[in-house]
Design a protein around this motif. Structure first.
Motif, PDB file in Angstrom:
ATOM      1  N   TYR A   4       0.914  -1.264  -0.031  1.00 37.01           N
ATOM      2  CA  TYR A   4       0.022   0.098   0.007  1.00 37.01           C
ATOM      3  C   TYR A   4       0.821   1.505  -0.010  1.00 37.01           C
ATOM      4  N   LEU A   5       0.656   2.289  -0.882  1.00 38.32           N
ATOM      5  CA  LEU A   5       1.270   3.380  -0.962  1.00 38.32           C
ATOM      6  C   LEU A   5       0.630   4.413  -0.956  1.00 38.32           C
ATOM      7  N   HIS A   6       0.680   5.312   0.262  1.00 38.89           N
ATOM      8  CA  HIS A   6      -0.032   6.419   0.742  1.00 38.89           C
ATOM      9  C   HIS A   6       0.153   7.673  -0.408  1.00 38.89           C
ATOM     10  N   GLY A   7      -0.405   8.655  -0.063  1.00 38.01           N
ATOM     11  CA  GLY A   7      -0.471   9.820  -0.984  1.00 38.01           C
ATOM     12  C   GLY A   7       0.322  11.115  -0.454  1.00 38.01           C
ATOM     13  N   PHE A   8       0.255  11.965  -1.190  1.00 38.07           N
ATOM     14  CA  PHE A   8       1.184  13.119  -0.558  1.00 38.07           C
ATOM     15  C   PHE A   8       1.088  13.884   0.730  1.00 38.07           C
ATOM     16  N   ARG A   9       1.829  13.962   1.769  1.00 36.14           N
ATOM     17  CA  ARG A   9       1.726  14.151   3.004  1.00 36.14           C
ATOM     18  C   ARG A   9       1.139  13.431   3.897  1.00 36.14           C
ATOM     19  N   SER A  10       0.716  12.109   3.328  1.00 31.21           N
ATOM     20  CA  SER A  10      -0.028  11.150   4.119  1.00 31.21           C
ATOM     21  C   SER A  10       1.025  10.169   4.817  1.00 31.21           C
ATOM     22  N   SER A  11       0.526   9.059   5.151  1.00 30.61           N
ATOM     23  CA  SER A  11       1.424   8.033   5.889  1.00 30.61           C
ATOM     24  C   SER A  11       0.474   6.892   6.145  1.00 30.61           C
ATOM     25  N   PRO A  12       1.308   5.788   6.872  1.00 32.07           N
ATOM     26  CA  PRO A  12       0.795   4.457   7.185  1.00 32.07           C
ATOM     27  C   PRO A  12      -0.473   4.609   8.270  1.00 32.07           C
ATOM     28  N   GLN A  13      -0.638   5.897   8.641  1.00 34.22           N
ATOM     29  CA  GLN A  13      -1.567   6.096   9.698  1.00 34.22           C
ATOM     30  C   GLN A  13      -2.875   6.639   9.123  1.00 34.22           C
ATOM     31  N   SER A  14      -2.894   6.759   7.582  1.00 35.11           N
ATOM     32  CA  SER A  14      -4.308   7.152   6.957  1.00 35.11           C
ATOM     33  C   SER A  14      -5.226   6.021   7.319  1.00 35.11           C
ATOM     34  N   MET A  15      -6.461   6.929   7.181  1.00 39.04           N
ATOM     35  CA  MET A  15      -7.674   5.695   7.270  1.00 39.04           C
ATOM     36  C   MET A  15      -7.644   4.537   6.447  1.00 39.04           C
ATOM     37  N   LYS A  16      -7.477   4.781   5.238  1.00 39.54           N
ATOM     38  CA  LYS A  16      -7.562   3.700   4.134  1.00 39.54           C
ATOM     39  C   LYS A  16      -6.433   2.614   4.416  1.00 39.54           C
ATOM     40  N   ALA A  17      -5.308   3.203   4.759  1.00 36.76           N
ATOM     41  CA  ALA A  17      -4.219   2.233   4.956  1.00 36.76           C
ATOM     42  C   ALA A  17      -4.412   1.287   6.247  1.00 36.76           C
ATOM     43  N   ARG A  18      -4.838   1.988   7.185  1.00 38.45           N
ATOM     44  CA  ARG A  18      -5.054   1.346   8.410  1.00 38.45           C
ATOM     45  C   ARG A  18      -6.252   0.288   8.222  1.00 38.45           C
ATOM     46  N   LEU A  19      -7.312   0.503   7.525  1.00 30.85           N
ATOM     47  CA  LEU A  19      -8.494  -0.403   7.158  1.00 30.85           C
ATOM     48  C   LEU A  19      -8.020  -1.454   6.497  1.00 30.85           C
ATOM     49  N   GLU A  32       1.207 -10.331   4.817  1.00 25.25           N
ATOM     50  CA  GLU A  32       1.142 -10.205   3.285  1.00 25.25           C
ATOM     51  C   GLU A  32       0.945  -9.025   3.082  1.00 25.25           C
ATOM     52  N   TYR A  33       0.922  -7.812   4.185  1.00 24.27           N
ATOM     53  CA  TYR A  33       0.447  -6.471   3.757  1.00 24.27           C
ATOM     54  C   TYR A  33       1.692  -5.679   4.324  1.00 24.27           C
ATOM     55  N   VAL A  34       2.092  -4.810   3.298  1.00 17.70           N
ATOM     56  CA  VAL A  34       3.160  -3.998   3.787  1.00 17.70           C
ATOM     57  C   VAL A  34       2.846  -2.355   3.383  1.00 17.70           C
ATOM     58  N   CYS A  35       2.999  -1.541   4.292  1.00 17.10           N
ATOM     59  CA  CYS A  35       2.717  -0.066   4.076  1.00 17.10           C
ATOM     60  C   CYS A  35       3.794   1.052   4.742  1.00 17.10           C
ATOM     61  N   GLN A 106       3.238  16.782   7.425  1.00 21.10           N
ATOM     62  CA  GLN A 106       2.597  15.441   7.349  1.00 21.10           C
ATOM     63  C   GLN A 106       1.091  15.595   7.970  1.00 21.10           C
ATOM     64  N   TYR A 107       0.127  15.144   7.437  1.00 23.26           N
ATOM     65  CA  TYR A 107      -1.155  15.189   7.882  1.00 23.26           C
ATOM     66  C   TYR A 107      -1.266  14.717   9.350  1.00 23.26           C
ATOM     67  N   HIS A 108      -0.725  13.598   9.616  1.00 19.69           N
ATOM     68  CA  HIS A 108      -0.979  12.601  10.789  1.00 19.69           C
ATOM     69  C   HIS A 108      -0.118  13.031  11.989  1.00 19.69           C
ATOM     70  N   SER A 109       0.924  13.702  11.599  1.00 20.18           N
ATOM     71  CA  SER A 109       1.970  13.963  12.719  1.00 20.18           C
ATOM     72  C   SER A 109       2.579  15.466  12.860  1.00 20.18           C
ATOM     73  N   ASP A 110       2.073  16.200  11.870  1.00 15.10           N
ATOM     74  CA  ASP A 110       2.840  17.626  11.844  1.00 15.10           C
ATOM     75  C   ASP A 110       4.171  17.605  11.456  1.00 15.10           C
ATOM     76  N   GLN A 111       4.798  16.374  11.226  1.00 13.47           N
ATOM     77  CA  GLN A 111       6.262  16.076  11.083  1.00 13.47           C
ATOM     78  C   GLN A 111       6.650  17.016   9.708  1.00 13.47           C
ATOM     79  N   PRO A 112       7.609  17.888   9.903  1.00 14.56           N
ATOM     80  CA  PRO A 112       7.910  18.536   8.784  1.00 14.56           C
ATOM     81  C   PRO A 112       8.854  17.860   7.714  1.00 14.56           C
ATOM     82  N   PHE A 113       8.607  18.246   6.585  1.00 13.13           N
ATOM     83  CA  PHE A 113       9.420  17.779   5.336  1.00 13.13           C
ATOM     84  C   PHE A 113       9.523  18.557   4.491  1.00 13.13           C
TER      85      PHE A 113
END
Length: 198
Positions: A4-19, A32-35, A106-113
């Protein structure tokens, strides 16, 4: 295996990735799931993705990508010959992301990049003008996407399997309603019991 590849500014904490991760775990297939958390550099993101699926046969791999991750998933599917599921995918992200060059968070942590100017050229290098085997692709596109135009997605993945959602939003808030359809395309029985019981 599902990557699973998340979107821009997103992360493995996104709703779809967690679901997706939770459902795979519930089916007894969590391994068998890698994000991964993708680096901001498209080039480094694809190097990481390739390293994570190294040795996995193409027929046993599906890359699921959301937004910018859908753009990445398309490049990987063309390169590896695997399946891809595209969730409101970006079609020409180098244009959309030009305005995001510079410091952001980032959306889920405010981690700057930092999204550097050279990343636009790295995106261009991953462009797939036309998919080669539409049957390997499944597009989930929302007409209510407030970030990207679903009509561009429908046109780009012409002849691929498509599910156009009337309404919804860029994040596909009701993704839980479609996860069985996604898993089935990935070759996973969404009704199977964990442990392979009858």
């Amino acid at each position: 295996m599902i990557l699973y590849l998340h979107g821009f500014r997103s992360s493995p904490q996104s709703m779809k990735a967690r679901l997706m991760g939770e459902r795979m775990a519930a089916l007894g297939r969590g391994t068998e799931y890698v994000c991964p958390q993708l680096p901001a550099s498209p080039k480094l993101a694809m190097e990481l993705a390739l390293s994570l699926v190294d040795g996995v046969p193409a027929q046993e791999l599906t890359v699921v990508g959301s937004s910018l991750g859908g753009y990445y998933a398309t490049w990987l599917a063309e390169r590896l010959g695997c399946r891809a599921v595209l969730l409101n995918p970006a079609i020409v992200p180098r244009q959309d992301l030009q305005k995001h060059v510079g410091a952001t968070t980032q959306y889920h942590s405010d981690q700057p990049f930092e999204f550097k100017p050279e990343y636009i050229d790295e995106l261009r290098a991953l462009d797939v003008p036309q998919i080669s085997k539409p049957e390997r692709y499944f597009l989930l596109a929302a007409t209510g996407d407030e970030v990207l135009d679903y009509r561009d997605m429908v046109a780009h993945y012409r002849d691929a399997r498509q599910h156009v959602i009337q309404g919804s939003d860029h994040g596909i808030s009701e993704f839980a309603d479609y996860i069985n359809e996604v898993l089935a395309f990935c070759g996973i029985d969404p009704q199977a019991r964990a442990g392979g019981g009858q």
